[in-house]
Write an enzyme that holds these catalytic residues in place. Structure first.
Site, mmCIF file in Angstrom:
data_model
loop_
_atom_site.group_PDB
_atom_site.id
_atom_site.type_symbol
_atom_site.label_atom_id
_atom_site.label_comp_id
_atom_site.label_asym_id
_atom_site.label_seq_id
_atom_site.Cartn_x
_atom_site.Cartn_y
_atom_site.Cartn_z
ATOM 1 C CE LYS A 168 -3.097 -11.638 8.938
ATOM 2 N NZ LYS A 168 -2.121 -10.786 8.166
ATOM 3 C CE1 TYR A 184 -7.571 -6.460 3.072
ATOM 4 C CE2 TYR A 184 -6.635 -8.233 4.569
ATOM 5 C CZ TYR A 184 -6.586 -7.447 3.608
ATOM 6 O OH TYR A 184 -5.491 -7.687 2.755
ATOM 7 C CG ASP A 203 -10.765 -14.529 7.100
ATOM 8 O OD1 ASP A 203 -9.630 -15.169 7.445
ATOM 9 O OD2 ASP A 203 -10.647 -13.630 6.229
ATOM 10 C CE1 TYR A 251 -3.892 -2.208 0.308
ATOM 11 C CE2 TYR A 251 -2.729 -3.251 1.877
ATOM 12 C CZ TYR A 251 -3.532 -3.513 1.128
ATOM 13 O OH TYR A 251 -4.377 -4.206 1.076
#
Length: 429
Positions: free
Chosen positions: A278, A148, A249, A20
């Site tokens: 992760k 997200y 998720d 980003y």
């Protein structure tokens, strides 16, 4: 410092994209020479307490000898082998462990290489399941705002429609069905109006919906929204009632981060499909998994294709599987519940921020601490301030948050909290 390779920051700034970040006016990148335990060492000689666990993945800190040894041992025999037509002990042992620690009905495992890909696989599973059942019209997803799920296209399509990349990619992204973000906070019960509104969406759209996807209990990068377990339990109930699959998720919330091994345990429910990543390898390597139950696995396999249409090159990578095995063992050996409880108690130091007029809200859960302020932060400015304070914190939007390694001491957490207070108090954002 002479033992470490120098970093050509000018080349980096001119030629290398970071997450980003603009190529015209990139955010500053700090040169890191090495890491150890919960510390990051810069090429300036600065030592920083890591408040981010490398985007929530390095739960054991850095360079843990058991994880390093697992990689060395595996690398000496087989770093990688294709998973097509071949299997190996690290993958088999990892899948055994995952089936043992995840909700009991999740007994089929697909190994992938990133969180976003695990979401892509979950979506494929749901769509193929309904195709195989002869319901090709059930090709939409339903999800909550403020979510997200990753940056690949299918994952992007179920991210928050206002604060993500929907407008930029309009016409390319599939259009799905969004309901309001959960409003009831973690310790509250939802109002009946909220639950009725949620059910109305199911009534109107269930014939078109393959699955409802949501991050359980904590919506992370879409707004750090902590919501009620009763809401999640209601989602499970409605999915059952209206014949919709439930995808959870757990990429950011899994492996103890919220105070439960997996966040869905707060609501005492089980999904049809679960995504993890992760912290799966303790932040040592990229690896993810998508788990599902027998109903979905067998159901989609009975369809015309007969197989799940996905197969990454590095699927089941032995090196990643070996370190994931070691990370899960370490998590269980370390009494992670006590580690997370200690961090959560130390995070009460963040409550001091509530006295500042710029602060909208302070919230903590497990090893997550969030301070929400009244305007969007200047990331470059506040990060410079944090580095000068000896901490590494990476805010986004109006949220200054920490999700540190589980090995952090109370003193470390207090130093992180003090730096956040000072940054806001001194308007360094």
């Amino acid at each position: 410092m002479s033992n470490f390779q120098s970093i050509d920051k000018e080349f980096d700034k001119k030629h290398i994209w970071h997450p980003y970040t603009s190529m015209l006016n990139p955010l500053p990148s700090y040169g890191v020479t090495h890491t150890n335990e919960n510390k990051i060492y810069l090429d300036t000689g600065a030592e920083l307490i890591d408040g981010m666990a490398s985007w929530w993945s390095a739960i054991h800190g850095y360079n843990h000898p058991k994880l390093v040894a697992a990689i060395h041992q595996q690398a000496s025999t087989m770093s990688h082998i294709m998973f097509g037509g071949i299997t190996h002990a690290p993958a088999v042992e990892l899948c055994k462990k995952l089936i043992r620690i995840t909700p009991k009905t999740l007994d089929r495992v697909f190994l992938a290489d990133s969180g976003s890909v695990s979401v892509e696989v979950a979506i494929k599973m749901a769509l193929q399941y309904w195709i195989s059942k002869g319901h090709k019209g059930k090709n939409k997803l339903m999800t909550a705002q403020k979510g997200y799920h990753g940056d690949t296209f299918a994952a992007m399509s179920v991210c928050d429609p206002v604060n993500s990349m929907h407008s930029m990619y309009q016409g390319f992204l599939p259009e799905h069905i969004f309901v309001a973000a959960p409003k009831a906070k973690f310790d509250d019960q939802p109002e009946q109006q909220e639950l009725d509104s949620l059910e109305q969406a199911f009534i109107e759209h269930h014939q078109d919906v393959a699955a409802f996807i949501i991050e359980p209990i904590v919506q992370n990068a879409g707004g750090m929204n902590f919501y009620s377990p009763y809401y999640l339990a209601k989602v499970r109930q409605l999915c059952d009632k209206y014949d919709v699959l439930l995808i959870l998720d757990e990429i950011a919330t899994g492996f103890g981060r919220t105070g439960k091994m997996f966040a869905c345990e707060h609501a005492d429910i089980e999904p049809d499909i679960m995504c993890i990543g992760k912290a799966l390898t303790g932040g040592m390597m990229t690896l993810s998994a998508t788990l599902t139950n027998e109903k979905v696995a067998v159901g989609l396999s009975e369809g015309e294709a007969g197989v799940l249409m996905h197969g990454p090159t590095f699927m089941g990578n032995p090196l990643a599987c070996a370190v994931a095995n070691a990370s899960i063992d370490l998590l269980l050996e370390n009494n992670w519940q006590a580690q997370v409880s200690k961090i959560n108690l130390a995070m009460t130091a963040l409550q001091r921020c509530e006295s500042l007029p710029q602060v909208v809200n302070v919230r903590t859960l497990g090893a997550i601490g969030v301070v929400e302020i009244d305007k969007t932060v200047d990331v470059a400015k506040i990060q410079r301030f944090f580095v000068n304070k000896g901490v590494w914190i990476r805010p986004f939007g109006k949220l200054i948050y920490i999700m540190p390694p589980y090995i952090c001491s109370t003193e470390d957490i207090h130093k992180l909290a003090d730096a956040i207070y000072d940054a806001i108090n001194e308007s360094q954002y």
